[in-house]
Design a protein around this motif. Sequence first.
Motif: not given
Length: 650
Positions: A271-288
Amino acid sequence: MLTLSKVSKSFAGRVLFHEASLQVNRGDRIGLVGANGAGKSTLFSLILGESQPDEGRVILERNVAPGHLPQESAPPEDGSVMDIACTGSPEIAAARHTLRGTTEDSHEHHEAARLLDESGMWRMEAKAKRVLSGLAFRQSDFDRPARELSGGWVMRAHLARLLVLEPDLLLLDEPTNHLDLESLVWFQQYLMDYPGAILTISHDREFLNRLTGVIVEISGSKLHRYRGNWDSYVAEKAGREARHLAAFKNQQKEIATLQKFADRFRAKASKASQAQSKLKQIARMDRIDAPENAEATVHFRFPQPQRSGHRVLTLEGVSHSYGDLEVYRDLDFEVTRGERTVLVGPNGAGKSTLLKLLAGVLPVAHGVRNPGHNAKCGYFSQHRIDMLNARHSVLESALDTPAPVSDQAARSVLGAFLFRGDDVFKSVSVLSGGEKTRLALARLLLDPPNLLLMDEPTTHLDVAAIDALIGALRQFEGSLVFISHDVHFIRAVATGVVRVSSGCLARFAGGYDYYLDKSPAVSARAGLTQGEMPGNHQPSSGAAPTPSAPTSPPPTQGIAEIRERRRAEADLKKADAAARRARKKKLEELETHIHSLEARQKELAAALEDPATYEPGGPATRLNREMHDVQARLEPLTAEWEALASMDSE
Protein backbone atom coordinates in the motif's frame (compact mmCIF):
# COMPACT_ATOMS: atom_id res chain seq x y z
CA MET A 1 -11.26 54.77 -13.43
CA LEU A 2 -9.14 53.30 -10.62
CA THR A 3 -7.48 49.89 -10.41
CA LEU A 4 -5.48 48.42 -7.55
CA SER A 5 -3.74 45.30 -8.79
CA LYS A 6 -2.22 42.85 -6.27
CA VAL A 7 -1.08 45.66 -3.99
CA SER A 8 1.04 44.79 -0.95
CA LYS A 9 2.00 47.28 1.74
CA SER A 10 3.66 46.92 5.12
CA PHE A 11 4.11 49.57 7.77
CA ALA A 12 6.28 49.33 10.91
CA GLY A 13 6.65 45.59 10.41
CA ARG A 14 2.90 45.02 10.04
CA VAL A 15 1.34 43.78 6.79
CA LEU A 16 -1.61 46.03 5.93
CA PHE A 17 -2.25 44.69 2.43
CA HIS A 18 -1.13 41.51 0.68
CA GLU A 19 -1.97 41.20 -3.02
CA ALA A 20 -5.09 43.30 -2.52
CA SER A 21 -7.10 44.26 -5.61
CA LEU A 22 -9.92 46.74 -6.23
CA GLN A 23 -11.72 48.21 -9.22
CA VAL A 24 -13.58 51.54 -9.04
CA ASN A 25 -15.74 52.47 -12.03
CA ARG A 26 -17.48 55.70 -12.95
CA GLY A 27 -20.62 56.26 -10.94
CA ASP A 28 -19.65 53.81 -8.18
CA ARG A 29 -20.72 54.61 -4.61
CA ILE A 30 -18.37 52.58 -2.43
CA GLY A 31 -18.16 52.49 1.36
CA LEU A 32 -14.76 51.49 2.76
CA VAL A 33 -15.02 49.81 6.16
CA GLY A 34 -12.80 47.94 8.58
CA ALA A 35 -11.54 48.04 12.14
CA ASN A 36 -9.46 51.00 13.34
CA GLY A 37 -5.91 50.46 12.11
CA ALA A 38 -6.96 48.09 9.31
CA GLY A 39 -5.42 50.40 6.69
CA LYS A 40 -8.29 52.53 5.35
CA SER A 41 -6.41 55.84 5.44
CA THR A 42 -3.29 54.07 4.11
CA LEU A 43 -5.33 52.89 1.12
CA PHE A 44 -6.30 56.50 0.42
CA SER A 45 -2.64 57.47 0.69
CA LEU A 46 -1.74 54.85 -1.94
CA ILE A 47 -4.49 56.04 -4.28
CA LEU A 48 -3.37 59.66 -3.92
CA GLY A 49 0.26 58.73 -4.59
CA GLU A 50 1.37 60.01 -1.18
CA SER A 51 2.89 56.59 -0.50
CA GLN A 52 3.92 53.77 -2.79
CA PRO A 53 2.99 50.09 -2.60
CA ASP A 54 5.72 47.58 -1.76
CA GLU A 55 4.38 45.41 -4.57
CA GLY A 56 1.62 45.69 -7.15
CA ARG A 57 0.27 48.72 -8.97
CA VAL A 58 -2.19 51.57 -8.39
CA ILE A 59 -3.51 52.73 -11.77
CA LEU A 60 -5.58 55.90 -12.23
CA GLU A 61 -7.22 56.49 -15.58
CA ARG A 62 -5.63 59.31 -17.54
CA ASN A 63 -6.88 62.79 -16.61
CA VAL A 64 -8.57 61.50 -13.44
CA ALA A 65 -7.49 63.62 -10.46
CA PRO A 66 -9.04 62.43 -7.20
CA GLY A 67 -10.35 64.93 -4.67
CA HIS A 68 -9.63 64.07 -1.04
CA LEU A 69 -11.27 65.11 2.23
CA PRO A 70 -9.07 63.97 5.16
CA GLN A 71 -10.39 63.44 8.70
CA GLU A 72 -8.57 66.50 9.98
CA SER A 73 -7.37 69.63 8.22
CA ALA A 74 -5.67 72.71 9.63
CA PRO A 75 -7.07 76.12 8.66
CA PRO A 76 -5.06 78.08 6.11
CA GLU A 77 -2.82 80.91 7.16
CA ASP A 78 -4.96 83.41 5.28
CA GLY A 79 -8.19 83.37 3.37
CA SER A 80 -11.92 83.40 3.90
CA VAL A 81 -14.51 80.64 3.85
CA MET A 82 -15.28 81.53 0.22
CA ASP A 83 -11.56 81.39 -0.62
CA ILE A 84 -11.42 77.80 0.60
CA ALA A 85 -14.63 76.82 -1.20
CA CYS A 86 -13.41 78.33 -4.50
CA THR A 87 -9.77 77.25 -4.35
CA GLY A 88 -9.43 75.11 -7.47
CA SER A 89 -5.70 75.76 -7.80
CA PRO A 90 -2.93 77.90 -6.22
CA GLU A 91 -3.14 80.26 -9.21
CA ILE A 92 -6.84 80.91 -8.63
CA ALA A 93 -6.28 81.44 -4.91
CA ALA A 94 -3.50 83.93 -5.68
CA ALA A 95 -5.70 85.75 -8.21
CA ARG A 96 -8.53 86.10 -5.69
CA HIS A 97 -6.05 87.47 -3.14
CA THR A 98 -4.68 89.95 -5.71
CA LEU A 99 -8.17 91.09 -6.69
CA ARG A 100 -8.98 92.02 -3.09
CA GLY A 101 -5.65 93.73 -2.45
CA THR A 102 -5.38 95.97 -5.53
CA THR A 103 -7.30 98.89 -6.98
CA GLU A 104 -9.58 98.39 -9.96
CA ASP A 105 -7.45 100.50 -12.29
CA SER A 106 -4.20 98.62 -11.60
CA HIS A 107 -2.62 96.18 -14.07
CA GLU A 108 -2.46 93.45 -11.42
CA HIS A 109 -6.18 93.82 -10.74
CA HIS A 110 -7.05 93.50 -14.43
CA GLU A 111 -4.81 90.43 -14.88
CA ALA A 112 -6.29 88.74 -11.83
CA ALA A 113 -9.84 89.49 -13.05
CA ARG A 114 -8.98 88.11 -16.50
CA LEU A 115 -7.62 84.88 -15.02
CA LEU A 116 -10.66 84.44 -12.83
CA ASP A 117 -12.98 85.15 -15.73
CA GLU A 118 -11.23 82.59 -17.96
CA SER A 119 -11.33 79.97 -15.22
CA GLY A 120 -15.08 80.38 -14.76
CA MET A 121 -14.60 81.64 -11.21
CA TRP A 122 -17.81 83.65 -11.16
CA ARG A 123 -19.90 80.57 -11.93
CA MET A 124 -17.85 78.71 -9.34
CA GLU A 125 -18.65 81.35 -6.71
CA ALA A 126 -22.39 81.03 -7.35
CA LYS A 127 -22.14 77.26 -6.93
CA ALA A 128 -19.97 77.65 -3.83
CA LYS A 129 -22.62 79.86 -2.20
CA ARG A 130 -25.27 77.18 -2.76
CA VAL A 131 -23.03 74.45 -1.35
CA LEU A 132 -21.92 76.50 1.66
CA SER A 133 -25.55 77.30 2.46
CA GLY A 134 -26.40 73.61 2.29
CA LEU A 135 -23.57 72.90 4.75
CA ALA A 136 -25.13 75.42 7.19
CA PHE A 137 -23.00 78.52 6.56
CA ARG A 138 -24.88 81.82 6.41
CA GLN A 139 -24.18 84.44 3.79
CA SER A 140 -22.42 86.77 6.21
CA ASP A 141 -19.91 83.98 6.94
CA PHE A 142 -18.73 83.63 3.34
CA ASP A 143 -16.10 86.37 3.74
CA ARG A 144 -15.27 85.49 7.34
CA PRO A 145 -11.56 84.63 7.90
CA ALA A 146 -11.13 80.87 8.20
CA ARG A 147 -8.72 81.33 11.10
CA GLU A 148 -11.67 82.47 13.24
CA LEU A 149 -13.53 79.18 12.79
CA SER A 150 -13.31 75.93 14.71
CA GLY A 151 -11.69 72.93 13.05
CA GLY A 152 -15.07 71.38 12.31
CA TRP A 153 -16.26 74.40 10.36
CA VAL A 154 -13.00 74.61 8.44
CA MET A 155 -13.57 70.97 7.45
CA ARG A 156 -17.01 71.94 6.17
CA ALA A 157 -15.41 74.64 4.03
CA HIS A 158 -12.95 72.09 2.60
CA LEU A 159 -15.85 69.72 1.92
CA ALA A 160 -17.59 72.55 0.06
CA ARG A 161 -14.43 73.04 -2.02
CA LEU A 162 -14.53 69.43 -3.17
CA LEU A 163 -18.22 69.55 -3.99
CA VAL A 164 -17.69 72.72 -6.02
CA LEU A 165 -14.73 71.23 -7.94
CA GLU A 166 -16.58 67.94 -8.62
CA PRO A 167 -13.52 65.71 -9.11
CA ASP A 168 -14.17 62.50 -11.07
CA LEU A 169 -13.21 60.47 -7.99
CA LEU A 170 -14.17 61.72 -4.54
CA LEU A 171 -12.24 60.26 -1.58
CA LEU A 172 -13.99 61.09 1.71
CA ASP A 173 -12.53 60.14 5.10
CA GLU A 174 -15.30 60.23 7.75
CA PRO A 175 -17.11 63.15 6.06
CA THR A 176 -20.05 63.14 8.50
CA ASN A 177 -17.95 63.69 11.65
CA HIS A 178 -18.41 67.46 11.60
CA LEU A 179 -21.99 67.67 10.32
CA ASP A 180 -25.17 68.17 12.33
CA LEU A 181 -28.29 66.19 11.42
CA GLU A 182 -29.78 68.90 9.19
CA SER A 183 -26.55 69.40 7.22
CA LEU A 184 -26.18 65.63 6.97
CA VAL A 185 -29.55 65.33 5.23
CA TRP A 186 -28.56 67.93 2.65
CA PHE A 187 -25.12 66.33 2.16
CA GLN A 188 -26.56 62.84 1.63
CA GLN A 189 -29.01 64.13 -0.95
CA TYR A 190 -26.27 66.07 -2.74
CA LEU A 191 -24.03 63.00 -2.95
CA MET A 192 -26.86 60.87 -4.32
CA ASP A 193 -26.87 63.13 -7.38
CA TYR A 194 -23.07 63.52 -7.57
CA PRO A 195 -21.81 62.91 -11.13
CA GLY A 196 -18.49 61.25 -10.22
CA ALA A 197 -17.45 58.12 -8.34
CA ILE A 198 -17.33 58.18 -4.53
CA LEU A 199 -15.12 56.14 -2.21
CA THR A 200 -15.85 56.97 1.41
CA ILE A 201 -14.52 55.80 4.74
CA SER A 202 -17.33 55.92 7.28
CA HIS A 203 -18.56 54.30 10.48
CA ASP A 204 -21.99 55.91 10.08
CA ARG A 205 -24.30 53.02 9.17
CA GLU A 206 -27.25 55.22 8.21
CA PHE A 207 -25.03 57.25 5.89
CA LEU A 208 -23.69 54.07 4.23
CA ASN A 209 -27.20 52.65 3.90
CA ARG A 210 -28.45 55.80 2.20
CA LEU A 211 -25.54 56.35 -0.16
CA THR A 212 -23.59 53.25 -1.07
CA GLY A 213 -24.19 50.43 -3.53
CA VAL A 214 -20.97 48.58 -2.70
CA ILE A 215 -19.14 47.96 0.56
CA VAL A 216 -15.42 47.12 0.51
CA GLU A 217 -14.12 45.66 3.75
CA ILE A 218 -10.44 45.60 4.70
CA SER A 219 -9.85 42.34 6.55
CA GLY A 220 -6.98 39.89 6.69
CA SER A 221 -4.82 42.19 4.51
CA LYS A 222 -7.34 41.81 1.67
CA LEU A 223 -10.10 43.92 0.14
CA HIS A 224 -13.43 42.08 0.19
CA ARG A 225 -16.14 43.51 -2.05
CA TYR A 226 -19.85 43.18 -1.17
CA ARG A 227 -22.74 44.34 -3.31
CA GLY A 228 -25.36 46.50 -1.62
CA ASN A 229 -25.42 48.91 1.28
CA TRP A 230 -24.36 48.41 4.92
CA ASP A 231 -27.29 46.19 5.89
CA SER A 232 -26.73 43.97 2.85
CA TYR A 233 -23.03 43.78 3.68
CA VAL A 234 -23.71 42.64 7.25
CA ALA A 235 -26.02 39.85 6.06
CA GLU A 236 -23.74 38.79 3.21
CA LYS A 237 -20.65 38.83 5.40
CA ALA A 238 -22.32 36.51 7.90
CA GLY A 239 -23.21 34.13 5.05
CA ARG A 240 -19.73 34.30 3.56
CA GLU A 241 -18.11 33.58 6.92
CA ALA A 242 -20.44 30.60 7.46
CA ARG A 243 -19.58 29.20 4.02
CA HIS A 244 -15.89 29.78 4.61
CA LEU A 245 -16.04 27.96 7.94
CA ALA A 246 -17.98 25.04 6.41
CA ALA A 247 -15.54 24.74 3.50
CA PHE A 248 -12.55 24.92 5.85
CA LYS A 249 -13.95 22.23 8.16
CA ASN A 250 -14.74 19.90 5.26
CA GLN A 251 -11.30 20.33 3.77
CA GLN A 252 -9.72 19.62 7.14
CA LYS A 253 -11.80 16.44 7.40
CA GLU A 254 -10.65 15.38 3.94
CA ILE A 255 -7.02 16.10 4.80
CA ALA A 256 -7.34 14.16 8.05
CA THR A 257 -8.81 11.16 6.20
CA LEU A 258 -6.06 11.18 3.57
CA GLN A 259 -3.35 11.68 6.17
CA LYS A 260 -4.69 8.83 8.30
CA PHE A 261 -4.62 6.48 5.31
CA ALA A 262 -1.06 7.56 4.49
CA ASP A 263 0.11 7.17 8.11
CA ARG A 264 -1.47 3.74 8.34
CA PHE A 265 -0.18 2.23 5.14
CA ARG A 266 3.03 4.05 4.19
CA ALA A 267 5.10 1.31 5.86
CA LYS A 268 3.15 -1.46 4.16
CA ALA A 269 4.82 -2.49 0.92
CA SER A 270 1.57 -3.36 -0.88
CA LYS A 271 0.00 0.00 0.00
CA ALA A 272 3.03 2.30 0.06
CA SER A 273 2.31 3.70 -3.41
CA GLN A 274 -1.30 4.45 -2.47
CA ALA A 275 -0.17 6.13 0.75
CA GLN A 276 2.29 8.25 -1.21
CA SER A 277 -0.49 9.16 -3.65
CA LYS A 278 -2.62 10.39 -0.73
CA LEU A 279 0.22 12.58 0.50
CA LYS A 280 0.65 14.05 -2.98
CA GLN A 281 -3.10 14.69 -3.10
CA ILE A 282 -2.81 16.66 0.14
CA ALA A 283 0.17 18.63 -1.22
CA ARG A 284 -1.73 19.55 -4.40
CA MET A 285 -4.71 20.92 -2.50
CA ASP A 286 -5.49 24.61 -2.72
CA ARG A 287 -5.60 25.14 1.02
CA ILE A 288 -8.48 27.11 2.52
CA ASP A 289 -7.21 29.51 5.18
CA ALA A 290 -8.55 29.10 8.68
CA PRO A 291 -11.25 31.67 9.55
CA GLU A 292 -9.76 34.71 11.23
CA ASN A 293 -10.35 35.34 14.88
CA ALA A 294 -12.67 38.26 15.59
CA GLU A 295 -10.93 41.60 15.62
CA ALA A 296 -10.07 42.90 19.08
CA THR A 297 -12.72 45.38 20.12
CA VAL A 298 -13.92 47.37 23.07
CA HIS A 299 -16.07 45.43 25.52
CA PHE A 300 -17.29 47.12 28.68
CA ARG A 301 -20.22 48.10 30.84
CA PHE A 302 -20.64 51.09 33.11
CA PRO A 303 -20.47 50.25 36.82
CA GLN A 304 -23.93 50.93 38.19
CA PRO A 305 -23.74 54.29 39.96
CA GLN A 306 -25.18 55.42 43.25
CA ARG A 307 -28.94 55.99 42.88
CA SER A 308 -29.90 59.64 42.51
CA GLY A 309 -33.11 61.35 43.47
CA HIS A 310 -35.98 61.52 41.00
CA ARG A 311 -34.96 65.04 39.98
CA VAL A 312 -31.35 64.62 39.00
CA LEU A 313 -30.67 68.19 37.83
CA THR A 314 -32.71 71.31 37.10
CA LEU A 315 -32.04 74.64 35.43
CA GLU A 316 -34.41 77.40 36.55
CA GLY A 317 -34.67 80.78 34.82
CA VAL A 318 -31.22 80.38 33.25
CA SER A 319 -30.01 82.96 30.73
CA HIS A 320 -26.76 82.75 28.82
CA SER A 321 -25.07 84.98 26.26
CA TYR A 322 -21.83 85.14 24.32
CA GLY A 323 -21.09 88.85 24.31
CA ASP A 324 -24.06 90.54 22.71
CA LEU A 325 -25.44 87.26 21.40
CA GLU A 326 -28.19 85.87 23.63
CA VAL A 327 -28.50 82.08 23.38
CA TYR A 328 -30.99 81.41 26.22
CA ARG A 329 -33.35 83.62 28.22
CA ASP A 330 -35.23 82.33 31.31
CA LEU A 331 -34.58 78.71 30.38
CA ASP A 332 -36.17 75.95 32.49
CA PHE A 333 -34.94 72.38 32.05
CA GLU A 334 -35.16 69.25 34.17
CA VAL A 335 -33.38 65.88 34.01
CA THR A 336 -35.16 63.02 35.76
CA ARG A 337 -33.78 59.69 36.93
CA GLY A 338 -33.43 57.05 34.21
CA GLU A 339 -34.16 59.28 31.21
CA ARG A 340 -32.13 58.93 28.01
CA THR A 341 -32.61 62.15 26.09
CA VAL A 342 -31.02 63.25 22.83
CA LEU A 343 -30.72 66.97 22.02
CA VAL A 344 -31.42 67.68 18.35
CA GLY A 345 -31.75 70.82 16.28
CA PRO A 346 -29.86 73.03 13.84
CA ASN A 347 -26.17 73.64 14.31
CA GLY A 348 -25.64 76.75 16.39
CA ALA A 349 -28.99 76.49 18.19
CA GLY A 350 -27.27 75.98 21.55
CA LYS A 351 -27.21 72.21 22.11
CA SER A 352 -23.60 72.11 23.30
CA THR A 353 -24.20 75.22 25.41
CA LEU A 354 -27.13 73.50 27.14
CA LEU A 355 -25.00 70.42 27.82
CA LYS A 356 -22.22 72.58 29.27
CA LEU A 357 -24.68 74.46 31.49
CA LEU A 358 -26.01 71.13 32.79
CA ALA A 359 -22.47 69.91 33.42
CA GLY A 360 -21.41 73.09 35.19
CA VAL A 361 -18.65 73.64 32.63
CA LEU A 362 -20.23 77.00 31.82
CA PRO A 363 -21.09 79.05 34.92
CA VAL A 364 -24.71 80.09 35.32
CA ALA A 365 -24.61 83.89 35.49
CA HIS A 366 -28.39 84.36 35.59
CA GLY A 367 -30.72 81.78 37.06
CA VAL A 368 -30.12 78.63 39.11
CA ARG A 369 -28.44 75.31 38.40
CA ASN A 370 -29.73 72.90 41.03
CA PRO A 371 -28.25 69.35 41.29
CA GLY A 372 -30.62 66.86 42.90
CA HIS A 373 -30.02 64.38 45.72
CA ASN A 374 -26.83 62.32 45.19
CA ALA A 375 -26.43 63.74 41.67
CA LYS A 376 -22.98 63.21 40.17
CA CYS A 377 -22.28 64.49 36.64
CA GLY A 378 -19.90 63.03 34.10
CA TYR A 379 -19.27 65.31 31.11
CA PHE A 380 -18.00 63.90 27.81
CA SER A 381 -16.86 66.81 25.62
CA GLN A 382 -17.08 66.87 21.83
CA HIS A 383 -13.49 68.12 21.88
CA ARG A 384 -11.75 65.20 23.60
CA ILE A 385 -8.59 67.15 24.33
CA ASP A 386 -10.67 69.39 26.64
CA MET A 387 -11.07 66.34 28.89
CA LEU A 388 -7.48 65.12 28.67
CA ASN A 389 -4.05 66.48 29.53
CA ALA A 390 -1.97 66.21 26.36
CA ARG A 391 1.23 65.96 28.42
CA HIS A 392 0.02 62.88 30.31
CA SER A 393 0.51 59.28 29.29
CA VAL A 394 -2.56 57.09 28.82
CA LEU A 395 -2.04 55.53 32.26
CA GLU A 396 -1.46 58.89 33.95
CA SER A 397 -4.65 60.21 32.39
CA ALA A 398 -6.60 57.21 33.69
CA LEU A 399 -5.21 57.71 37.19
CA ASP A 400 -6.03 61.44 37.11
CA THR A 401 -9.60 61.16 38.38
CA PRO A 402 -11.30 62.72 41.45
CA ALA A 403 -11.78 59.29 43.03
CA PRO A 404 -8.56 57.39 43.95
CA VAL A 405 -7.88 54.55 41.51
CA SER A 406 -5.26 51.81 41.84
CA ASP A 407 -2.76 51.20 39.07
CA GLN A 408 -4.13 47.68 38.60
CA ALA A 409 -7.74 48.88 38.33
CA ALA A 410 -6.73 51.55 35.80
CA ARG A 411 -4.80 49.03 33.69
CA SER A 412 -7.73 46.62 33.77
CA VAL A 413 -10.18 49.22 32.48
CA LEU A 414 -7.69 50.51 29.90
CA GLY A 415 -7.23 46.94 28.65
CA ALA A 416 -10.98 46.71 28.02
CA PHE A 417 -10.57 49.77 25.79
CA LEU A 418 -7.67 48.16 23.86
CA PHE A 419 -4.86 50.00 25.67
CA ARG A 420 -2.68 46.99 26.42
CA GLY A 421 0.96 46.42 27.25
CA ASP A 422 3.15 49.39 26.41
CA ASP A 423 0.17 51.25 24.89
CA VAL A 424 -0.57 52.63 28.37
CA PHE A 425 2.67 54.64 28.21
CA LYS A 426 1.78 56.40 24.94
CA SER A 427 1.43 60.15 25.22
CA VAL A 428 -2.12 61.52 24.94
CA SER A 429 -0.80 64.03 22.41
CA VAL A 430 -0.07 61.29 19.84
CA LEU A 431 -3.33 59.40 20.18
CA SER A 432 -5.70 59.14 17.24
CA GLY A 433 -9.23 60.52 17.47
CA GLY A 434 -10.62 57.06 18.18
CA GLU A 435 -8.04 56.40 20.88
CA LYS A 436 -8.83 59.72 22.61
CA THR A 437 -12.53 58.81 22.58
CA ARG A 438 -11.80 55.39 24.09
CA LEU A 439 -9.57 56.94 26.77
CA ALA A 440 -12.25 59.50 27.68
CA LEU A 441 -14.77 56.66 28.04
CA ALA A 442 -12.34 54.68 30.21
CA ARG A 443 -11.98 57.66 32.55
CA LEU A 444 -15.76 57.76 32.99
CA LEU A 445 -15.74 54.11 34.03
CA LEU A 446 -13.05 54.74 36.63
CA ASP A 447 -15.18 57.41 38.31
CA PRO A 448 -18.77 56.47 37.34
CA PRO A 449 -21.40 59.26 37.45
CA ASN A 450 -25.17 58.80 37.67
CA LEU A 451 -25.76 61.55 35.10
CA LEU A 452 -23.90 61.20 31.81
CA LEU A 453 -23.72 64.31 29.59
CA MET A 454 -22.19 63.29 26.25
CA ASP A 455 -21.43 65.48 23.22
CA GLU A 456 -20.93 63.42 20.03
CA PRO A 457 -19.63 60.30 21.82
CA THR A 458 -19.38 58.16 18.66
CA THR A 459 -17.05 60.46 16.70
CA HIS A 460 -13.93 58.53 15.55
CA LEU A 461 -15.21 55.21 16.96
CA ASP A 462 -15.44 52.22 14.66
CA VAL A 463 -18.66 50.24 14.32
CA ALA A 464 -17.71 47.56 16.86
CA ALA A 465 -16.81 50.20 19.47
CA ILE A 466 -20.09 52.06 18.80
CA ASP A 467 -22.00 48.82 19.34
CA ALA A 468 -20.11 48.26 22.60
CA LEU A 469 -21.03 51.79 23.73
CA ILE A 470 -24.68 51.21 22.80
CA GLY A 471 -24.72 48.01 24.83
CA ALA A 472 -23.13 49.69 27.85
CA LEU A 473 -25.53 52.66 27.75
CA ARG A 474 -28.56 50.37 27.50
CA GLN A 475 -27.44 48.68 30.74
CA PHE A 476 -26.59 51.97 32.44
CA GLU A 477 -29.06 52.64 35.25
CA GLY A 478 -28.29 56.34 35.59
CA SER A 479 -29.53 59.24 33.46
CA LEU A 480 -28.23 60.30 30.06
CA VAL A 481 -28.46 63.49 28.01
CA PHE A 482 -26.49 63.47 24.77
CA ILE A 483 -25.91 65.06 21.37
CA SER A 484 -25.19 62.94 18.30
CA HIS A 485 -25.48 63.02 14.52
CA ASP A 486 -25.31 59.20 14.30
CA VAL A 487 -28.91 58.22 13.62
CA HIS A 488 -28.31 54.53 14.34
CA PHE A 489 -26.85 55.42 17.73
CA ILE A 490 -29.73 57.82 18.50
CA ARG A 491 -32.35 55.22 17.59
CA ALA A 492 -30.62 52.57 19.68
CA VAL A 493 -30.19 54.68 22.84
CA ALA A 494 -32.64 57.60 23.08
CA THR A 495 -36.02 57.20 24.75
CA GLY A 496 -36.80 60.92 24.62
CA VAL A 497 -35.98 63.85 22.33
CA VAL A 498 -35.55 67.56 23.06
CA ARG A 499 -35.42 69.85 20.04
CA VAL A 500 -33.37 73.00 20.55
CA SER A 501 -34.15 75.89 18.21
CA SER A 502 -33.83 79.67 18.59
CA GLY A 503 -33.34 79.41 22.33
CA CYS A 504 -36.53 77.38 22.80
CA LEU A 505 -36.85 73.73 23.86
CA ALA A 506 -39.55 71.29 22.75
CA ARG A 507 -39.81 67.86 24.43
CA PHE A 508 -40.97 64.70 22.63
CA ALA A 509 -41.83 61.86 25.00
CA GLY A 510 -40.67 59.08 22.70
CA GLY A 511 -37.74 57.83 20.66
CA TYR A 512 -36.28 59.31 17.50
CA ASP A 513 -38.87 57.82 15.13
CA TYR A 514 -41.65 59.19 17.32
CA TYR A 515 -39.99 62.61 17.11
CA LEU A 516 -39.82 62.39 13.30
CA ASP A 517 -43.50 61.52 13.13
CA LYS A 518 -44.52 64.35 15.44
CA SER A 519 -42.11 67.07 14.36
CA PRO A 520 -41.71 69.00 11.08
CA ALA A 521 -37.94 68.83 11.61
CA VAL A 522 -35.73 67.22 9.03
CA SER A 523 -35.49 63.43 9.11
CA ALA A 524 -31.83 62.44 9.01
CA ARG A 525 -32.81 58.98 7.83
CA ALA A 526 -35.55 59.61 5.30
CA GLY A 527 -35.19 63.26 4.33
CA LEU A 528 -38.91 63.92 4.84
CA THR A 529 -38.82 67.72 4.55
CA GLN A 530 -36.38 70.53 4.99
CA GLY A 531 -38.70 71.90 7.70
CA GLU A 532 -36.91 74.12 10.18
CA MET A 533 -33.38 74.86 9.19
CA PRO A 534 -30.72 76.74 11.11
CA GLY A 535 -31.88 80.19 12.08
CA ASN A 536 -30.39 83.33 13.52
CA HIS A 537 -28.23 82.24 16.44
CA GLN A 538 -24.50 81.82 16.57
CA PRO A 539 -23.19 78.42 17.70
CA SER A 540 -22.96 77.79 21.40
CA SER A 541 -19.19 77.41 21.30
CA GLY A 542 -18.76 80.84 19.74
CA ALA A 543 -16.39 79.25 17.22
CA ALA A 544 -18.74 78.34 14.39
CA PRO A 545 -20.90 80.34 12.03
CA THR A 546 -24.67 80.35 12.08
CA PRO A 547 -26.42 79.31 8.89
CA SER A 548 -29.32 80.68 7.00
CA ALA A 549 -31.84 78.47 5.26
CA PRO A 550 -30.14 76.35 2.56
CA THR A 551 -31.12 77.14 -0.96
CA SER A 552 -30.90 73.53 -2.15
CA PRO A 553 -34.12 71.79 -3.08
CA PRO A 554 -35.50 69.51 -0.38
CA PRO A 555 -35.57 65.73 -0.78
CA THR A 556 -38.79 64.59 -2.46
CA GLN A 557 -39.47 61.27 -0.76
CA GLY A 558 -42.66 61.22 1.30
CA ILE A 559 -43.54 59.16 4.34
CA ALA A 560 -45.65 56.65 2.40
CA GLU A 561 -42.91 56.14 -0.17
CA ILE A 562 -40.29 55.62 2.53
CA ARG A 563 -42.46 53.11 4.39
CA GLU A 564 -43.26 51.25 1.18
CA ARG A 565 -39.56 51.05 0.31
CA ARG A 566 -38.75 49.77 3.78
CA ARG A 567 -41.48 47.11 3.52
CA ALA A 568 -40.09 46.00 0.16
CA GLU A 569 -36.57 45.83 1.56
CA ALA A 570 -37.83 43.84 4.54
CA ASP A 571 -39.63 41.38 2.22
CA LEU A 572 -36.47 40.93 0.17
CA LYS A 573 -34.43 40.32 3.30
CA LYS A 574 -36.97 37.76 4.54
CA ALA A 575 -36.91 35.95 1.19
CA ASP A 576 -33.12 36.00 1.17
CA ALA A 577 -32.99 34.70 4.73
CA ALA A 578 -35.45 31.90 3.86
CA ALA A 579 -33.32 30.91 0.86
CA ARG A 580 -30.22 30.88 3.03
CA ARG A 581 -31.95 28.68 5.62
CA ALA A 582 -33.04 26.27 2.88
CA ARG A 583 -29.49 26.11 1.50
CA LYS A 584 -28.11 25.57 4.99
CA LYS A 585 -30.56 22.72 5.64
CA LYS A 586 -29.71 21.11 2.30
CA LEU A 587 -25.99 21.46 3.03
CA GLU A 588 -26.43 19.71 6.37
CA GLU A 589 -28.37 16.87 4.71
CA LEU A 590 -25.69 16.50 2.04
CA GLU A 591 -22.91 16.52 4.62
CA THR A 592 -24.65 13.78 6.64
CA HIS A 593 -25.09 11.66 3.51
CA ILE A 594 -21.52 12.29 2.33
CA HIS A 595 -20.06 11.44 5.73
CA SER A 596 -22.09 8.20 5.79
CA LEU A 597 -20.82 7.19 2.33
CA GLU A 598 -17.23 8.15 3.21
CA ALA A 599 -17.45 6.03 6.35
CA ARG A 600 -18.69 3.08 4.26
CA GLN A 601 -15.94 3.79 1.72
CA LYS A 602 -13.41 3.61 4.52
CA GLU A 603 -14.86 0.27 5.72
CA LEU A 604 -14.78 -1.15 2.20
CA ALA A 605 -11.20 0.02 1.68
CA ALA A 606 -10.18 -1.72 4.90
CA ALA A 607 -11.95 -4.91 3.83
CA LEU A 608 -10.33 -4.85 0.39
CA GLU A 609 -6.93 -4.50 2.01
CA ASP A 610 -7.49 -7.72 3.98
CA PRO A 611 -5.85 -10.72 2.16
CA ALA A 612 -8.66 -13.01 3.37
CA THR A 613 -11.05 -11.09 1.13
CA TYR A 614 -9.37 -12.56 -1.94
CA GLU A 615 -9.45 -16.22 -0.87
CA PRO A 616 -11.65 -18.57 -2.94
CA GLY A 617 -15.29 -17.87 -2.20
CA GLY A 618 -14.36 -14.53 -0.55
CA PRO A 619 -16.38 -11.29 -0.96
CA ALA A 620 -13.82 -9.48 -3.15
CA THR A 621 -16.11 -9.17 -6.18
CA ARG A 622 -19.06 -7.93 -4.14
CA LEU A 623 -16.93 -5.47 -2.16
CA ASN A 624 -15.32 -4.05 -5.32
CA ARG A 625 -18.74 -3.62 -6.89
CA GLU A 626 -20.01 -1.81 -3.77
CA MET A 627 -16.88 0.37 -3.67
CA HIS A 628 -17.52 1.51 -7.26
CA ASP A 629 -21.17 2.19 -6.37
CA VAL A 630 -20.20 4.28 -3.33
CA GLN A 631 -17.70 6.32 -5.37
CA ALA A 632 -20.29 6.89 -8.10
CA ARG A 633 -22.80 8.17 -5.54
CA LEU A 634 -20.23 10.36 -3.79
CA GLU A 635 -19.19 12.33 -6.87
CA PRO A 636 -22.52 14.08 -7.64
CA LEU A 637 -23.26 14.62 -3.95
CA THR A 638 -19.88 16.27 -3.44
CA ALA A 639 -20.35 18.42 -6.54
CA GLU A 640 -23.79 19.50 -5.31
CA TRP A 641 -22.38 20.34 -1.87
CA GLU A 642 -19.57 22.40 -3.43
CA ALA A 643 -22.06 24.34 -5.58
CA LEU A 644 -24.23 25.18 -2.58
CA ALA A 645 -21.27 25.99 -0.32
CA SER A 646 -19.84 28.43 -2.86
CA MET A 647 -23.19 30.02 -3.76
CA ASP A 648 -23.14 33.82 -3.64
CA SER A 649 -19.39 33.86 -3.03
CA GLU A 650 -17.21 36.00 -5.25
